[in-house]
Write an enzyme that holds these catalytic residues in place. Structure first.
Site, PDB file in Angstrom:
ATOM      1  N   CYS A   1      -3.926   0.571  -2.382  1.00  0.00           N
ATOM      2  CA  CYS A   1      -3.907  -0.558  -1.489  1.00  0.00           C
ATOM      3  C   CYS A   1      -2.724  -1.685  -2.100  1.00  0.00           C
ATOM      4  O   CYS A   1      -2.310  -1.411  -3.209  1.00  0.00           O
ATOM      5  CB  CYS A   1      -5.245  -1.493  -1.657  1.00  0.00           C
ATOM      6  SG  CYS A   1      -6.542  -0.481  -0.758  1.00  0.00           S
TER       7      CYS A   1
ATOM      8  N   GLU B   1      -3.043  -4.848  -3.008  1.00  0.00           N
ATOM      9  CA  GLU B   1      -3.451  -5.499  -3.911  1.00  0.00           C
ATOM     10  C   GLU B   1      -3.387  -4.900  -5.323  1.00  0.00           C
ATOM     11  O   GLU B   1      -3.259  -5.429  -6.408  1.00  0.00           O
ATOM     12  CB  GLU B   1      -4.736  -6.065  -3.650  1.00  0.00           C
ATOM     13  CG  GLU B   1      -4.935  -6.893  -2.351  1.00  0.00           C
ATOM     14  CD  GLU B   1      -5.261  -5.968  -1.168  1.00  0.00           C
ATOM     15  OE1 GLU B   1      -4.776  -4.917  -0.990  1.00  0.00           O
ATOM     16  OE2 GLU B   1      -5.712  -6.365  -0.116  1.00  0.00           O
TER      17      GLU B   1
ATOM     18  N   CYS C   1     -10.029  -4.997  -0.089  1.00  0.00           N
ATOM     19  CA  CYS C   1     -11.267  -4.131   0.091  1.00  0.00           C
ATOM     20  C   CYS C   1     -12.200  -4.259  -1.085  1.00  0.00           C
ATOM     21  O   CYS C   1     -11.831  -4.965  -2.061  1.00  0.00           O
ATOM     22  CB  CYS C   1     -10.915  -2.535   0.280  1.00  0.00           C
ATOM     23  SG  CYS C   1     -10.137  -1.871  -1.354  1.00  0.00           S
TER      24      CYS C   1
ATOM     25  N   CYS D   1     -10.567  -3.287  -4.563  1.00  0.00           N
ATOM     26  CA  CYS D   1      -9.651  -4.127  -4.739  1.00  0.00           C
ATOM     27  C   CYS D   1     -10.147  -5.521  -5.636  1.00  0.00           C
ATOM     28  O   CYS D   1      -9.775  -6.068  -6.444  1.00  0.00           O
ATOM     29  CB  CYS D   1      -8.711  -4.387  -4.084  1.00  0.00           C
ATOM     30  SG  CYS D   1      -7.275  -3.319  -3.426  1.00  0.00           S
TER      31      CYS D   1
ATOM     32  N   GLU E   1       0.308   5.299   0.600  1.00  0.00           N
ATOM     33  CA  GLU E   1      -0.412   6.474   1.024  1.00  0.00           C
ATOM     34  C   GLU E   1      -0.146   7.613   0.635  1.00  0.00           C
ATOM     35  O   GLU E   1       0.901   7.871  -0.193  1.00  0.00           O
ATOM     36  CB  GLU E   1      -0.790   6.306   2.740  1.00  0.00           C
ATOM     37  CG  GLU E   1      -0.901   4.893   3.113  1.00  0.00           C
ATOM     38  CD  GLU E   1      -1.470   4.665   4.606  1.00  0.00           C
ATOM     39  OE1 GLU E   1      -0.943   5.744   5.026  1.00  0.00           O
ATOM     40  OE2 GLU E   1      -2.009   3.793   4.937  1.00  0.00           O
TER      41      GLU E   1
ATOM     42  N   ASN F   1       0.906  -1.313   0.162  1.00  0.00           N
ATOM     43  CA  ASN F   1       0.070   0.092  -0.020  1.00  0.00           C
ATOM     44  C   ASN F   1       0.855   1.321  -0.120  1.00  0.00           C
ATOM     45  O   ASN F   1       2.006   1.165   0.801  1.00  0.00           O
ATOM     46  CB  ASN F   1      -1.079   0.092   1.162  1.00  0.00           C
ATOM     47  CG  ASN F   1      -0.489  -0.151   2.541  1.00  0.00           C
ATOM     48  OD1 ASN F   1       0.601  -0.833   2.607  1.00  0.00           O
ATOM     49  ND2 ASN F   1      -0.800   0.540   3.362  1.00  0.00           N
TER      50      ASN F   1
HETATM   51  N1  THU Z   1      -5.159  -1.428   2.727  1.00  0.00           N
HETATM   52  C1  THU Z   1      -4.556  -2.409   1.670  1.00  0.00           C
HETATM   53  O1  THU Z   1      -3.420  -2.148   1.245  1.00  0.00           O
HETATM   54  N2  THU Z   1      -5.153  -3.402   1.387  1.00  0.00           N
HETATM   55  C2  THU Z   1      -6.353  -3.809   1.861  1.00  0.00           C
HETATM   56  O2  THU Z   1      -6.980  -4.949   1.732  1.00  0.00           O
HETATM   57  C3  THU Z   1      -7.088  -3.073   2.893  1.00  0.00           C
HETATM   58  C4  THU Z   1      -6.241  -1.993   3.335  1.00  0.00           C
HETATM   59  C5  THU Z   1      -4.456  -0.381   3.082  1.00  0.00           C
HETATM   60  C6  THU Z   1      -4.995   1.090   2.526  1.00  0.00           C
HETATM   61  C7  THU Z   1      -4.194   1.961   3.665  1.00  0.00           C
HETATM   62  O3  THU Z   1      -3.193   2.449   3.166  1.00  0.00           O
HETATM   63  C8  THU Z   1      -4.129   1.189   4.932  1.00  0.00           C
HETATM   64  O4  THU Z   1      -4.339  -0.216   4.380  1.00  0.00           O
HETATM   65  C9  THU Z   1      -5.386   1.254   6.116  1.00  0.00           C
HETATM   66  O5  THU Z   1      -6.520   1.097   5.526  1.00  0.00           O
END
Ligand code: THU
Length: 156
Positions: free
Chosen positions: A72, A74, A111, A114, A63, A61
């Site tokens: 994310c 994935e 999520c 994704c 940000e 991920n």
């Molecule tokens: N996140 C992912 O990378 N994958 C997921 O399946 C759920 C959430 C990340 C997004 C964000 O950077 C952090 O987790 C907190 O939500």
């Protein structure tokens, strides 16, 4: 009136019970968390995507101060893999997450956005992508992305 229930097939295995190839992909996903840029959530997610030639592409991920500009793990893995290997078949994806240094006790699951994005590639290749979700107390194994997204939206 008619009702129906939707069920999601999930196989649960201890890490020690995994097939060697699956354990290796989980290890890749765990390592992929090191590539996360997560200064806002401190939640480090890693994804490892295996292709039919055995190549593994990692994602994590990313940000951003403008929150919705991040992505994310994935989608980071899938978009990177698809961009660099457009003709390959994707066979499996493993996902792991940690808060600080502690990996999640129970698996996290992709999520909604994704799931939809992964499904697009699964449909495109017309072959299932197995999904391995890592938790310290057990690994969830699903036979396809479609099984994670019942009643999904597909092309019209
Ligand atoms: N996140 C992912 O990378 N994958 C997921 O399946 C759920 C959430 C990340 C997004 C964000 O950077 C952090 O987790 C907190 O939500």
């Amino acid at each position: 009136m008619k009702n129906f229930n939707v069920t999601v097939p999930v196989e649960v295995r201890e890490y020690s019970e995994l097939e060697p190839q699956d354990a290796l992909l989980i290890d890749e996903a765990r390592r992929a968390t090191d590539g996360a840029y997560a200064p806002y959530s401190d939640f480090f997610v890693g994804a490892a995507l295996r292709m039919d030639d055995g190549t593994v592409v990692r994602g994590a991920n990313q940000e951003n101060a403008a929150f919705s500009s991040g992505t994310c793990a994935e989608r980071s893995a899938m978009f990177g893999a698809a961009a660099n290997h457009p003709d390959r078949i994707f066979t499996d994806i493993a996902i792991a997450a940690r808060k600080g240094d502690t990996f999640q006790r129970l698996p996290i699951s992709p999520c909604g956005a994704c799931r939809q994005a992964l499904l697009e590639y699964e449909n495109k290749q017309k072959k299932p992508i197995r999904v391995l979700l890592y938790g310290e107390e057990g690994v969830y194994i699903l036979p396809s992305v479609a099984s994670l997204l019942p009643l999904c939206f597909t092309e019209f």
